[in-house]
Design an enzyme around this catalytic site. Sequence first.
Site, short mmCIF file in Angstrom:
data_model
loop_
_atom_site.label_atom_id
_atom_site.label_comp_id
_atom_site.label_asym_id
_atom_site.label_seq_id
_atom_site.Cartn_x
_atom_site.Cartn_y
_atom_site.Cartn_z
N GLU A 99 0.83 -1.21 0.00
CA GLU A 99 0.00 0.00 0.00
C GLU A 99 0.87 1.27 0.00
OE1 GLU A 99 -4.07 -1.60 2.17
OE2 GLU A 99 -2.60 -0.53 3.39
N GLU A 102 -6.84 -7.64 -0.41
CA GLU A 102 -7.32 -7.40 0.95
C GLU A 102 -8.79 -6.99 0.93
OE1 GLU A 102 -5.17 -4.80 3.54
OE2 GLU A 102 -3.21 -5.49 2.87
#
Length: 695
Positions: A142, A298
């Site tokens: 991320e 995710e």
Amino acid sequence: MLYGADYNPDQWPEEVWDEDVRLMQEAGVNIVSLGIFAWSRIQPAEDVWDFLWLDTVIGKLHAGGIAVNLATATASPPPWVSATYPETLPADESGASYWPGSRQHFAPSSPTYRRLAGELVRRLAERYAHHPAVVMWHVGNEFGCHLWMDFSDAARDAYRRWLEDRYASVEALNDAWGTSFWSQRYGAFDEIFPPRLAPYSHNPSSMLDWRRFTSDMLLECYLMERAILLEAGATQPITTNFMGPFKPADYRRWAPFMDVIADDCYPDPANPHRVRDAAFQRDLIRSLKPGVPWLLWEQATDAVNWRPANPGKKPGALMAETAQSVARGADGIMFFQWRQSRAGSEKFHSAMLPHAGTETRTWNAVTELGARLAALPELPAPGRDAHVGLVFDWENWWAVEERDHPTEIDYLALVLEWYGAFHERGIQVDVIAPEEAALDYELVVAPALYLLRDDGAAALTRFVQDGGTLLTGPFTDIVDGHDQFRDGGFFTQLAPVLGLRFEDFGALAGMSAGGSGVGALSSDAVQAARAAAASGAVEFELEGVVHRGRLVAESIHATTATAVSTFRSGLQAGSPALTRHAFGAGEAWYTATQPVGPGLGAVVDAVVAASGVRPVVEGLPAGVEAVRRGDLVTLINHGDTRVEAVIDGVDAETGVATGLVVLEPQGVAFVLSPERSAVPAVTPATATPDVVVLP
């Protein structure tokens, strides 16, 4: 179909690792992302390396038939890095350091950070690049999630180099930034600093480049690690996890460097637009690499931990949300995380294996989901299934939300409003750059395209010229790629396509209800104008119905366009609010305000009717979405009541021919139905279709 989660065995004693593998098999897990935050375990000190625990874990997973998506572990440097090399720390706009104790506490442009991270990646690659368990590489994590901008000295030095590479001469930079304004002219690149804390507004052209630089520095970190993996002989797919419409990183520029696109998506159960927003994110991700399946790396099994309130998912919602991804091209479904943490900031974040164990609603939901995904046949690759292209452009996002404009615009919210109108109508959408407008689409929608690059304008013009329908709206075709006005003012590129001349923006925020524009109206109209002005809105009429608009009521003049609707109130009363213009073999529509609610739907209905675009399945009940992926049509009932739909095809899970499909609340149906076979979702009076009831 890949199915699994982030796995953090370094947070747990070795005694539970065998149990993890056994329960993963029970849940249908066939892949895990391993070692994402394990740098301090792998390298506890600068000259100390420990791979034995990782060897053991990978060996156990491999023996259990579970593949590994191996992380490079560079997302969170261990404490010794910050203590020994403080120059790796990022800084805020005041120059104050961000300190360790959380994560992402590194300056992306720091040469020292890159050297240390590179050595970690090199050792991992040399050890595991040819391990049979490792099927994919997870670079970083991320990027930029918590550190949107770094203003450190490392960033300063890298920014100067980046600008010199981009402009070659300081004279060219001065011209691109318009530095004659406010005595900002530079004599050398060494005079330039990041846009640190300043008394007032920064130069908007410099801010645009600063955002480009920030995105590029994060991308450079990824590319550095990717290069090391390749040099070590890695042949597995290499990628990192995106975060949907994430403002700091221009994912469209990143996508070519990803072997497969991966994304993290966490819909908020309390968000009334949850379904719409999640659908948009998945359409965006699919559109970044057309024709290539992507991976959901995710999502949450239940509640998260970072919002002010964190409700869990309603029964069935996990399947419904997952189906949104599968329907839009995902070939992998994963979660954060496998085993719920017992310490740290995310200990309240749900996981596949919760603290309460396997006799739980969450465990039942994830095991049922795993079994259902495993039963699916090989799915078609996502094709060019949408007939509508919705323009969403990062550079425009950065520029249109800069300070000192006629009105403040939340670009993502605006795009989501337009997207929602098509989503409600069951019309599938690709999310594209303006340069990607082409006749694969029947309709292209470009909201608030304030910054319009030359190539983007040329593509939109060509699209309409060749027979497409374009819908655009206020605050479009205003500046060039440097956030400067072009010679000639506004609409300098699209004026011939739109058949319009632009005069003024007519911002509505704080708009006075008085003045000549109101005084010329009847008393009733004056009262309506004042009421609309007080709420920051304006009225326009379309097909006999009065609607409202917000943000602006632009003063535009139809040169060759036709006014479909005019303003009924405000300073622009009587002037065009919605126009239509034939250009070449196609046509262009323009709305001079941002329609609100039913008004937005009315504009979309008019343009859809003109363009001939049809929904994936017609006549679906409210709350049901239908998404096409090649021959696969996915029906999802996001509502709370049982509904019925008719679609000819074959149930992809059972092989049974479909007719009338009954969907329970949060129910999902996967139907193999070539596009020519899709029929209206209304049961003919004489038909007696087979009934397939799906949970």
